[in-house]
Design a protein around this motif. Structure first.
Motif, PDB file in Angstrom:
ATOM      1  N   GLY A 204       0.808  -1.217   0.000  1.00 46.34           N
ATOM      2  CA  GLY A 204       0.000   0.000   0.000  1.00 46.34           C
ATOM      3  C   GLY A 204       0.834   1.257   0.000  1.00 46.34           C
ATOM      4  N   ASP A 205       1.655   1.465   1.029  1.00 47.02           N
ATOM      5  CA  ASP A 205       2.423   2.704   1.142  1.00 47.02           C
ATOM      6  C   ASP A 205       3.930   2.457   1.242  1.00 47.02           C
ATOM      7  OD1 ASP A 205       2.361   1.557   3.621  1.00 47.02           O
ATOM      8  OD2 ASP A 205       1.691   3.329   4.706  1.00 47.02           O
ATOM      9  N   LEU A 206       4.389   1.287   0.798  1.00 50.12           N
ATOM     10  CA  LEU A 206       5.814   0.976   0.769  1.00 50.12           C
ATOM     11  C   LEU A 206       6.215   0.531  -0.629  1.00 50.12           C
ATOM     12  CD1 LEU A 206       6.290  -1.067   4.078  1.00 50.12           C
ATOM     13  CD2 LEU A 206       7.423   1.090   3.547  1.00 50.12           C
ATOM     14  N   GLN A 207       7.384   0.954  -1.058  1.00 53.89           N
ATOM     15  CA  GLN A 207       7.912   0.553  -2.354  1.00 53.89           C
ATOM     16  C   GLN A 207       9.039  -0.455  -2.140  1.00 53.89           C
ATOM     17  OE1 GLN A 207       6.721   1.621  -5.386  1.00 53.89           O
ATOM     18  NE2 GLN A 207       8.091   0.111  -6.339  1.00 53.89           N
ATOM     19  N   ALA A 208       8.905  -1.625  -2.721  1.00 54.63           N
ATOM     20  CA  ALA A 208       9.916  -2.664  -2.538  1.00 54.63           C
ATOM     21  C   ALA A 208      11.247  -2.240  -3.156  1.00 54.63           C
ATOM     22  CB  ALA A 208       9.441  -3.976  -3.156  1.00 54.63           C
ATOM     23  N   GLN A 209      12.332  -2.436  -2.401  1.00 51.13           N
ATOM     24  CA  GLN A 209      13.684  -2.175  -2.901  1.00 51.13           C
ATOM     25  C   GLN A 209      14.343  -3.446  -3.416  1.00 51.13           C
ATOM     26  OE1 GLN A 209      15.604  -0.284   0.414  1.00 51.13           O
ATOM     27  NE2 GLN A 209      14.309   1.545   0.331  1.00 51.13           N
ATOM     28  N   ASP A 210      13.923  -4.582  -2.883  1.00 48.98           N
ATOM     29  CA  ASP A 210      14.371  -5.870  -3.395  1.00 48.98           C
ATOM     30  C   ASP A 210      13.384  -6.937  -2.969  1.00 48.98           C
ATOM     31  OD1 ASP A 210      15.667  -7.425  -0.866  1.00 48.98           O
ATOM     32  OD2 ASP A 210      16.095  -5.282  -0.742  1.00 48.98           O
ATOM     33  N   THR A 211      13.420  -8.072  -3.613  1.00 52.92           N
ATOM     34  CA  THR A 211      12.524  -9.189  -3.313  1.00 52.92           C
ATOM     35  C   THR A 211      13.359 -10.431  -3.033  1.00 52.92           C
ATOM     36  OG1 THR A 211      10.750  -8.289  -4.689  1.00 52.92           O
ATOM     37  CG2 THR A 211      10.632 -10.627  -4.153  1.00 52.92           C
ATOM     38  N   ARG A 212      13.023 -11.118  -1.969  1.00 52.70           N
ATOM     39  CA  ARG A 212      13.761 -12.296  -1.548  1.00 52.70           C
ATOM     40  C   ARG A 212      12.853 -13.521  -1.631  1.00 52.70           C
ATOM     41  NH1 ARG A 212      16.837  -9.447   3.634  1.00 52.70           N
ATOM     42  NH2 ARG A 212      17.363  -7.547   2.504  1.00 52.70           N
ATOM     43  N   TYR A 213      13.463 -14.711  -1.515  1.00 55.55           N
ATOM     44  CA  TYR A 213      12.702 -15.949  -1.645  1.00 55.55           C
ATOM     45  C   TYR A 213      13.071 -16.924  -0.521  1.00 55.55           C
ATOM     46  CZ  TYR A 213      11.571 -14.044  -6.191  1.00 55.55           C
ATOM     47  OH  TYR A 213      11.129 -13.215  -7.205  1.00 55.55           O
ATOM     48  N   PRO A 214      12.688 -16.610   0.716  1.00 52.46           N
ATOM     49  CA  PRO A 214      13.001 -17.498   1.839  1.00 52.46           C
ATOM     50  C   PRO A 214      12.212 -18.807   1.763  1.00 52.46           C
ATOM     51  CG  PRO A 214      11.541 -15.738   2.546  1.00 52.46           C
ATOM     52  CD  PRO A 214      11.947 -15.409   1.144  1.00 52.46           C
ATOM     53  N   GLU A 215      12.829 -19.877   2.244  1.00 52.24           N
ATOM     54  CA  GLU A 215      12.194 -21.200   2.236  1.00 52.24           C
ATOM     55  C   GLU A 215      11.473 -21.424   3.567  1.00 52.24           C
ATOM     56  OE1 GLU A 215      12.285 -23.605  -0.215  1.00 52.24           O
ATOM     57  OE2 GLU A 215      13.386 -22.317  -1.612  1.00 52.24           O
ATOM     58  N   ASP A 216      10.439 -20.629   3.834  1.00 47.97           N
ATOM     59  CA  ASP A 216       9.751 -20.749   5.121  1.00 47.97           C
ATOM     60  C   ASP A 216       8.230 -20.750   4.977  1.00 47.97           C
ATOM     61  OD1 ASP A 216       9.299 -18.142   4.415  1.00 47.97           O
ATOM     62  OD2 ASP A 216      10.021 -17.247   6.279  1.00 47.97           O
ATOM     63  N   ASN A 217       7.746 -21.115   3.791  1.00 48.72           N
ATOM     64  CA  ASN A 217       6.309 -21.229   3.581  1.00 48.72           C
ATOM     65  C   ASN A 217       5.895 -22.655   3.920  1.00 48.72           C
ATOM     66  OD1 ASN A 217       3.747 -20.445   2.944  1.00 48.72           O
ATOM     67  ND2 ASN A 217       4.046 -20.439   0.733  1.00 48.72           N
ATOM     68  N   VAL A 218       5.035 -22.816   4.912  1.00 50.17           N
ATOM     69  CA  VAL A 218       4.745 -24.135   5.464  1.00 50.17           C
ATOM     70  C   VAL A 218       3.952 -24.993   4.481  1.00 50.17           C
ATOM     71  CG1 VAL A 218       3.619 -25.383   7.338  1.00 50.17           C
ATOM     72  CG2 VAL A 218       4.759 -23.202   7.801  1.00 50.17           C
ATOM     73  N   VAL A 219       4.477 -26.196   4.206  1.00 48.27           N
ATOM     74  CA  VAL A 219       3.746 -27.217   3.455  1.00 48.27           C
ATOM     75  C   VAL A 219       3.106 -28.192   4.429  1.00 48.27           C
ATOM     76  CG1 VAL A 219       3.955 -29.118   1.797  1.00 48.27           C
ATOM     77  CG2 VAL A 219       5.260 -27.005   1.457  1.00 48.27           C
ATOM     78  N   SER A 220       3.892 -28.676   5.391  1.00 46.53           N
ATOM     79  CA  SER A 220       3.372 -29.573   6.424  1.00 46.53           C
ATOM     80  C   SER A 220       4.104 -29.292   7.724  1.00 46.53           C
ATOM     81  CB  SER A 220       3.574 -31.041   6.026  1.00 46.53           C
ATOM     82  OG  SER A 220       3.267 -31.897   7.125  1.00 46.53           O
ATOM     83  N   ARG A 221       3.384 -28.834   8.736  1.00 43.07           N
ATOM     84  CA  ARG A 221       3.992 -28.580  10.035  1.00 43.07           C
ATOM     85  C   ARG A 221       4.399 -29.883  10.705  1.00 43.07           C
ATOM     86  NH1 ARG A 221       5.937 -23.967  12.021  1.00 43.07           N
ATOM     87  NH2 ARG A 221       4.090 -22.858  11.318  1.00 43.07           N
ATOM     88  N   GLU A 222       3.599 -30.928  10.511  1.00 43.68           N
ATOM     89  CA  GLU A 222       3.881 -32.209  11.157  1.00 43.68           C
ATOM     90  C   GLU A 222       5.141 -32.853  10.591  1.00 43.68           C
ATOM     91  OE1 GLU A 222       1.383 -36.214  12.476  1.00 43.68           O
ATOM     92  OE2 GLU A 222       0.682 -34.986  10.803  1.00 43.68           O
ATOM     93  N   ARG A 223       5.356 -32.738   9.261  1.00 40.96           N
ATOM     94  CA  ARG A 223       6.523 -33.351   8.620  1.00 40.96           C
ATOM     95  C   ARG A 223       7.684 -32.368   8.460  1.00 40.96           C
ATOM     96  NH1 ARG A 223       2.357 -34.971   5.179  1.00 40.96           N
ATOM     97  NH2 ARG A 223       3.128 -33.571   3.549  1.00 40.96           N
ATOM     98  N   TRP A 224       7.519 -31.133   8.916  1.00 43.66           N
ATOM     99  CA  TRP A 224       8.546 -30.096   8.798  1.00 43.66           C
ATOM    100  C   TRP A 224       8.964 -29.903   7.343  1.00 43.66           C
ATOM    101  CZ3 TRP A 224       9.668 -26.797  12.585  1.00 43.66           C
ATOM    102  CH2 TRP A 224       9.312 -27.160  13.888  1.00 43.66           C
ATOM    103  N   GLN A 225       7.970 -29.710   6.483  1.00 43.00           N
ATOM    104  CA  GLN A 225       8.233 -29.462   5.073  1.00 43.00           C
ATOM    105  C   GLN A 225       7.868 -28.017   4.736  1.00 43.00           C
ATOM    106  OE1 GLN A 225       5.860 -32.511   3.168  1.00 43.00           O
ATOM    107  NE2 GLN A 225       7.634 -33.856   2.977  1.00 43.00           N
ATOM    108  N   PHE A 226       8.745 -27.362   3.966  1.00 43.81           N
ATOM    109  CA  PHE A 226       8.563 -25.956   3.632  1.00 43.81           C
ATOM    110  C   PHE A 226       8.894 -25.732   2.158  1.00 43.81           C
ATOM    111  CE2 PHE A 226       9.930 -26.480   7.987  1.00 43.81           C
ATOM    112  CZ  PHE A 226       8.985 -25.767   8.702  1.00 43.81           C
ATOM    113  N   LYS A 227       8.419 -24.614   1.629  1.00 39.75           N
ATOM    114  CA  LYS A 227       8.739 -24.231   0.265  1.00 39.75           C
ATOM    115  C   LYS A 227       9.012 -22.731   0.221  1.00 39.75           C
ATOM    116  CE  LYS A 227       3.887 -23.511  -1.099  1.00 39.75           C
ATOM    117  NZ  LYS A 227       2.820 -23.920  -2.038  1.00 39.75           N
ATOM    118  N   GLY A 228       9.508 -22.265  -0.923  1.00 39.44           N
ATOM    119  CA  GLY A 228       9.855 -20.861  -1.054  1.00 39.44           C
ATOM    120  C   GLY A 228       8.638 -19.963  -1.237  1.00 39.44           C
ATOM    121  N   ARG A 229       8.841 -18.685  -1.003  1.00 37.98           N
ATOM    122  CA  ARG A 229       7.797 -17.676  -1.189  1.00 37.98           C
ATOM    123  C   ARG A 229       8.473 -16.349  -1.535  1.00 37.98           C
ATOM    124  NH1 ARG A 229       7.305 -14.099   3.287  1.00 37.98           N
ATOM    125  NH2 ARG A 229       8.692 -14.711   4.981  1.00 37.98           N
ATOM    126  N   ARG A 230       7.677 -15.388  -1.966  1.00 35.51           N
ATOM    127  CA  ARG A 230       8.187 -14.042  -2.253  1.00 35.51           C
ATOM    128  C   ARG A 230       8.058 -13.172  -1.016  1.00 35.51           C
ATOM    129  NH1 ARG A 230       7.454 -12.037  -7.959  1.00 35.51           N
ATOM    130  NH2 ARG A 230       6.939 -10.096  -6.921  1.00 35.51           N
TER     131      ARG A 230
END
Length: 240
Positions: A204-230
């Motif tokens: 809304g009121d912020l302009q992105a200076q860079d975009t990162r792709y951390p691997e912390d988007n939860v796929v399964s909390r029980e199996r501790w599986q994660f995937k990337g996100r913006r």
């Protein structure tokens, strides 16, 4: 734009980032997985409740205003692991430990923590969310399970102060309606006038200076599986 805002502070925090071998580093700010876990604990959603864990993950987006990343502290732990077996495949920590002591080795694990970090968090919900911002605010005020900053050894050291605000964007929401940080606190925490924002989706009121792709988007909390996100980032100089 309606946004739920709260703060996170503790003498120690550990925001897990991708780990290799015995090293367990910490990010400088809480990621999506940590914040989802905190909300799930407040709501009383158990790790094995995959349906509600997934429903929560698809219902919320986060933004982080990093007032102070905290100083890095490294600690050493001894950890038991199974002896090397090229034929063995383990899908969980429970399977790794399902042996007698003769088949286990002890290794040293290096772990990172953040000392005296301070973050403000913004939460927005999607149109098909099972929870309203009012539900999340009430849960943070009276959490069902204990809340902590990434690890169970990192308890909260200040109230969350969850508050629902009306704002034109994330910067406005995260810059007001919270306990102010006074000059003495700034010196103590090492705060400067420049702060980092990290967010998902539209700010809304912020302009992105860079975009990162951390691997912390939860796929399964029980199996501790994660995937990337913006994750968008901007460093902004703010007065006061």
């Amino acid at each position: 734009m309606e946004i739920l805002v709260f703060q996170l502070y503790g003498p120690l925090a550990s925001w897990g980032s991708p780990a290799v071998g015995e090293s367990r580093p910490s990010s400088d700010h809480p990621g999506r997985s940590a914040l989802l876990g905190l909300l799930a604990a407040a709501l009383g959603i158990r790790r094995e409740d995959a349906a509600n864990q997934q429903a929560l993950a698809s219902s919320v987006q986060f933004a982080v205003k990093q007032l102070a990343p905290g100083q890095v502290i490294r600690d050493f732990h001894t950890v038991q692991v199974p002896k090397r077996d090229r034929k063995a495949r383990y899908t969980s920590r429970k399977e790794e430990m399902a042996f007698s002591s003769e088949r286990l080795n002890t290794i040293i694990s290096r772990r990172e923590y953040r000392c005296d970090g301070l973050w403000r968090i913004a939460v927005t919900v999607t149109g098909n969310s099972d929870w309203t911002l009012q539900d999340l605010e009430a849960a943070l005020r009276r959490p069902k399970f204990m809340l902590y900053l990434g690890r169970k050894s990192c308890p909260l050291a200040a109230p969350l102060f969850p508050t629902i605000v009306q704002a034109e964007g994330l910067q406005q929401a995260l810059s007001g309606e919270m306990p102010p940080v006074h000059e003495q606190q700034k010196r103590w925490l090492g705060l400067s006038d420049s702060v980092d924002y990290y967010w998902e989706g539209e700010a809304g009121d912020l302009q992105a200076q860079d975009t990162r792709y951390p691997e912390d988007n939860v796929v399964s909390r029980e199996r501790w599986q994660f995937k990337g996100r913006r994750e968008h980032h901007a460093r902004v100089k703010e007065a006061g």
